[in-house]
Design an enzyme around this catalytic site. Structure first.
Site, PDB file in Angstrom:
ATOM      1  N   THR A  47      -1.238   8.272  -2.006  1.00 55.80           N
ATOM      2  CA  THR A  47      -1.952   7.440  -2.969  1.00 55.80           C
ATOM      3  C   THR A  47      -3.458   7.477  -2.654  1.00 55.80           C
ATOM      4  O   THR A  47      -3.847   7.747  -1.519  1.00 55.80           O
ATOM      5  CB  THR A  47      -1.423   5.991  -2.933  1.00 55.80           C
ATOM      6  OG1 THR A  47      -1.444   5.511  -1.595  1.00 55.80           O
ATOM      7  CG2 THR A  47       0.003   5.930  -3.466  1.00 55.80           C
ATOM      8  N   THR A  49      -6.407   5.498  -2.201  1.00 53.27           N
ATOM      9  CA  THR A  49      -7.113   4.821  -1.118  1.00 53.27           C
ATOM     10  C   THR A  49      -6.546   5.206   0.240  1.00 53.27           C
ATOM     11  O   THR A  49      -7.281   5.402   1.218  1.00 53.27           O
ATOM     12  CB  THR A  49      -7.045   3.290  -1.295  1.00 53.27           C
ATOM     13  OG1 THR A  49      -7.652   2.949  -2.553  1.00 53.27           O
ATOM     14  CG2 THR A  49      -7.769   2.570  -0.170  1.00 53.27           C
ATOM     15  N   CYS A  50      -5.220   5.317   0.306  1.00 57.26           N
ATOM     16  CA  CYS A  50      -4.559   5.645   1.574  1.00 57.26           C
ATOM     17  C   CYS A  50      -4.980   7.029   2.058  1.00 57.26           C
ATOM     18  O   CYS A  50      -5.175   7.248   3.261  1.00 57.26           O
ATOM     19  CB  CYS A  50      -3.037   5.606   1.397  1.00 57.26           C
ATOM     20  SG  CYS A  50      -2.440   4.043   0.715  1.00 57.26           S
ATOM     21  N   SER A  51      -5.132   7.969   1.120  1.00 59.62           N
ATOM     22  CA  SER A  51      -5.445   9.353   1.482  1.00 59.62           C
ATOM     23  C   SER A  51      -6.929   9.600   1.686  1.00 59.62           C
ATOM     24  O   SER A  51      -7.320  10.418   2.514  1.00 59.62           O
ATOM     25  CB  SER A  51      -4.919  10.310   0.400  1.00 59.62           C
ATOM     26  OG  SER A  51      -3.518  10.255   0.304  1.00 59.62           O
TER      27      SER A  51
END
Length: 242
Positions: A47, A49-51
């Protein structure tokens, strides 16, 4: 209501992981017993923001965190082990241990399992981070319980600041290179000799000469940048590091 569980013991869970084409069960005891562990949990692998931010920054600061007493950095998400392994490989985050909470047992035990059915995600982990010492939660940074996917306090810099506010963070270094360039090799070796981590941007693969000229105003390689400052070629870097 998302509960702060500082002072409590983490849930006892067995994670089903895939390692070297074999199923390997990993327990919370194996991950946390007699260790100081930073955990950051997030809604999903791959996803945005996570990446782009959450995992990469923890990977960047891993060395400093470990210099300040952290034994391991664990990223947890309600995804299966195949997804988590593929994401780790894609991110090249060699300093992070990914844990697949596929059934959401750990997240539920933490009181952090939330419903994201509106996005087609089903049950997922809320975004948070925590410092765990020998299985006991010392500190939690929980994102605000508001709509969307807030990302304000569970970041790596906030965690490092809690552990040691005086810790020196690594410089952000980028080196633009091209294959077969001996001066590029020299620049990389200079940085490695100083123990400085850097990101390599390879012309023809990651960018073209247009970006090289736009960023540095030069047409030759390497071109080195440190914390937003253009250093120049390998000789300039050597002088900068002297």
């Amino acid at each position: 209501m998302l509960e702060n569980r500082e002072g409590q013991t983490i849930p006892s869970v067995t994670f089903h992981t895939r390692q070297n084409d074999a199923w390997v069960d990993v327990t919370t005891e194996q991950l946390f017993k007699d260790k100081t562990v930073v955990v950051f949990a997030l809604p999903g692998a791959f996803t945005p923001t996570c990446s782009s931010t959450h995992l990469p920054r923890y990977n960047e600061l891993a060395g400093v965190l470990k210099d300040n007493g952290v034994d391991d950095i664990v990223c947890l998400s309600v995804n299966d082990t195949f997804v988590m392994n593929a994401w780790l490989a894609d991110q090249e985050a060699e300093n992070i241990t990914v844990v697949p909470d596929g059934n959401g047992e750990f997240s539920q035990g933490m009181g952090m399992l939330v419903d994201k059915a509106d996005l087609g995600f089903g049950k997922r982990s809320w975004r948070y981070s925590m410092l765990v010492k020998n299985g006991v939660i010392e500190k939690m940074f929980i994102e605000a319980d508001v709509a969307g996917d807030p990302f304000e306090v569970s970041d790596a810099d906030t965690m490092l600041n809690y552990i040691n506010s005086d810790a020196k963070k690594p410089a952000a270094i980028s080196v633009i290179t091209k294959p077969g360039c001996p001066f590029c090799l020299k620049a990389k070796e200079l940085l490695k000799a100083k123990g400085l981590a850097f990101e390599e941007v390879v012309l023809g693969t990651d960018a073209t000469s247009v970006s090289l000229k736009a960023l540095s105003g030069q047409s030759s390689v390497p071109q080195v940048f440190v914390d937003g400052k253009h250093i120049g070629g390998s000789e300039d870097l050597e002088a900068y590091l002297a």
